[in-house]
Design an enzyme around this catalytic site. Structure first.
Site, PDB file in Angstrom:
ATOM      1  N   ASN A  37       0.859  -1.188   0.000  1.00  0.00           N
ATOM      2  CA  ASN A  37       0.000   0.000   0.000  1.00  0.00           C
ATOM      3  C   ASN A  37       0.889   1.229   0.000  1.00  0.00           C
ATOM      4  OD1 ASN A  37      -2.121  -1.745   0.256  1.00  0.00           O
ATOM      5  ND2 ASN A  37      -2.761  -1.073   2.287  1.00  0.00           N
ATOM      6  N   TYR A  65       0.929   5.646  -0.366  1.00  0.00           N
ATOM      7  CA  TYR A  65       0.243   6.937  -0.518  1.00  0.00           C
ATOM      8  C   TYR A  65       1.197   8.126  -0.621  1.00  0.00           C
ATOM      9  CZ  TYR A  65      -4.031   4.437   0.503  1.00  0.00           C
ATOM     10  OH  TYR A  65      -5.081   3.558   0.425  1.00  0.00           O
TER      11      TYR A  65
HETATM   12  C1  FCB Z   1      -4.897   2.800   4.525  1.00  0.00           C
HETATM   13  C2  FCB Z   1      -5.991   1.844   4.935  1.00  0.00           C
HETATM   14  C3  FCB Z   1      -7.292   2.024   4.212  1.00  0.00           C
HETATM   15  C4  FCB Z   1      -7.591   3.488   3.977  1.00  0.00           C
HETATM   16  C5  FCB Z   1      -6.411   4.186   3.363  1.00  0.00           C
HETATM   17  C6  FCB Z   1      -6.649   5.649   3.033  1.00  0.00           C
HETATM   18  O1  FCB Z   1      -3.995   2.963   5.568  1.00  0.00           O
HETATM   19  O2  FCB Z   1      -5.570   0.516   4.735  1.00  0.00           O
HETATM   20  O3  FCB Z   1      -8.294   1.383   4.949  1.00  0.00           O
HETATM   21  O4  FCB Z   1      -8.019   4.083   5.139  1.00  0.00           O
HETATM   22  O5  FCB Z   1      -5.310   4.101   4.224  1.00  0.00           O
END
Ligand code: FCB
Length: 484
Positions: free
Chosen positions: A300, A302
């Site tokens: 994951n 961001y």
């Molecule tokens: C991550 C989570 C997901 C969502 C995103 C923005 O940490 O796994 O549930 O909240 O962030």
């Protein structure tokens, strides 16, 4: 909307395009059909914990709208849907009796996906621990890992013939540090030693559950875990700043990658945290149980982080969280990190305050490939919150989100060019939902949810993503407004 990156990059025809959600964030129906209480029900009901006092009681009402939601996924053309099972829906108190109605909901969802030609990618735990298990000690208690394996075996027994990938845990970093150290996620406890015990028992839970699923489904079961690995940079090349980065890397990434993939906790983390814990919760044989073969690692991504060694010692709750708010502050003010400062990063930023830096995703994927060659990777979450508006034409022209996706998907392609074995990409999120401590105030969906009517409206980003999937190539950002 401008971007420095070109459009048009091609992806292989078998690249898995999907989107993701999580049970507590979308389902609602928290009191229906025998579901037990989770730590997020309790946490949301505690005044001051969630923005505006929001909770997942209704969320996106996916529990009642599941058939329509799958039809929507089909219209977008998704190859795969990543969702999580609510443990308290399947086993209300986290041990003992299973709830047939809860299992039936997920069985119907998996069938519905199958009929639509969409691969189910199941996460067994996306943070909604049965409250009864928290009352018995939660993740700092070893027994929780064994309870998790029992629940995983049951889920595999019922769904194993139809599920493509089994992800044991989503972001154990958040469960351990936000839940048990910073206290900003459920269950809201603040104890550093407990959070490291939680780290270990989450790792153990992964190993035990992964083995349990393999035992039930057979050797072909695809076992995975999703980590939110941190891409942290040092503010300078000074030894002090580089050491600050090393310590964050250890606590953020090393405590998961080490036991999962190298069969050991990093020695420097154990030394750094000696004043917090003696790590005696790691029992003989645990690392063998944890380091089971992984078929795929979920990543994951961001944003990035920037740290330096500070002269001032930071204390918990000193009101100076890092630039990404509570996420980085969870690792501040530890005995091992109280001299580390998180610096603001240049914009642009999303509505979460997170910086937008697609290069960090390429770097992360290529680094993983270099360190663990041969390990297949899937980007299991990537996306952005922005303050969307509904235009007079009824559409949501979320070109800032389209640009974010455009650049990050291009960054994935770049990692593949550098040799990383990336097999798929999942947008976070399919639809607007309960964004944990931020409640409904932050929208991540490519589909808008009207929280008054619960009506779904695909945003321009959904039309753009559909076109990408159809064409196996990244469309221009500008084209989004005229698609669909
Ligand atoms: C991550 C989570 C997901 C969502 C995103 C923005 O940490 O796994 O549930 O909240 O962030």
């Amino acid at each position: 909307m401008t971007t420095a990156r070109p459009s048009g990059r091609q992806f292989p025809a078998d690249f898995l395009w999907g989107s993701a959600t999580a049970s507590y964030q979308v389902e609602g129906a928290v009191d229906e059909d025998g579901r037990g209480q989770s730590i997020w029900d309790t946490f949301s009901a505690t005044p001051g914990k969630v923005l505006n006092g929001d909770s997942g009681a209704v969320a996106a009402d996916h529990y009642h709208r599941m058939v329509d939601d799958v039809a929507l996924m089909k219209r977008i053309g998704l190859h795969a849907y990543r969702f999580s099972l609510a443990w308290p829906r399947i086993q209300p108190t986290g041990s003992g009796a299973f709830n047939p109605k809860g299992l039936d909901f997920y069985s119907r969802l998996v069938d519905q996906l199958g009929d639509a030609g969409i691969d189910p990618v199941v996460t067994l735990y996306h943070w909604d621990l049965p409250q009864a298990l928290e009352d018995a000690g939660g993740w700092p208690a070893r027994d929780t890992a064994y309870r998790f394996a029992d629940y995983a075996a049951k889920a595999a027994e019922v769904l194993g013939d139809r599920v493509k990938i089994w992800t044991t845990l989503n972001e154990p970093w958040c469960s351990a540090y936000l839940g048990y150290a910073a206290g900003v996620h459920a269950p809201g406890r603040e104890n550093h030693a407990d959070s490291l015990a939680a780290v270990h028992h989450l790792n153990l839970a992964h190993g035990l559950a992964g083995s349990a699923v393999r035992d039930v489904v057979g050797p072909d079961a695809q076992i995975s875990i999703t980590l939110n690995l941190h891409v942290t940079r040092a503010a300078s090349d000074s030894p002090a700043d580089l050491d600050a980065k090393r310590r964050i890397d250890g606590l953020a990434n090393g405590v998961f990658l080490g036991p999962l993939l190298d069969g050991a906790y990093p020695a420097d983390v154990i030394a750094d945290t000696a004043s917090v814990t003696d790590w005696s919760f790691v029992q003989p044989g645990d690392l063998d149980l944890i380091s089971i073969p992984l078929d795929v690692l979920g990543v994951n991504y961001y944003a990035t982080g920037l740290v330096r060694k500070s002269d001032a010692v930071r204390v918990p709750g000193d009101g100076t969280p890092g630039p990404d708010g509570h996420k980085s502050s969870a690792l501040s003010a530890w005995p091992a990190t109280d001299d580390i400062e998180w610096l603001p990063l240049p914009g642009p930023h999303t509505a979460m305050g997170w910086n937008i830096e697609p290069e960090g995703l390429t770097e992360l994927l290529v680094d993983l490939h270099t360190t663990y060659p041969g390990l297949p990777l899937v980007v299991t979450e990537n996306g952005a919150a922005f303050h969307d508006e509904v235009s007079p034409d009824g559409r949501v022209h979320d070109l800032d989100r389209v640009a974010y996706l455009h650049d990050h998907i291009d960054a994935v392609g770049e990692a593949i060019d550098h040799g990383a074995d990336v097999r798929g990409y999942f947008v976070w999120s399919l639809m607007d939902n309960f964004e944990w401590a931020y409640g409904y105030d932050r929208r991540f969906g490519i589909v808008r949810v009207d929280y008054d009517t619960l009506e779904r409206t695909p945003k321009d980003s959904a039309h753009w993503y559909a076109e990408l999937i159809r064409a196996h190539a990244i469309p221009t950002i500008e084209s989004a407004a005229s698609l669909g």
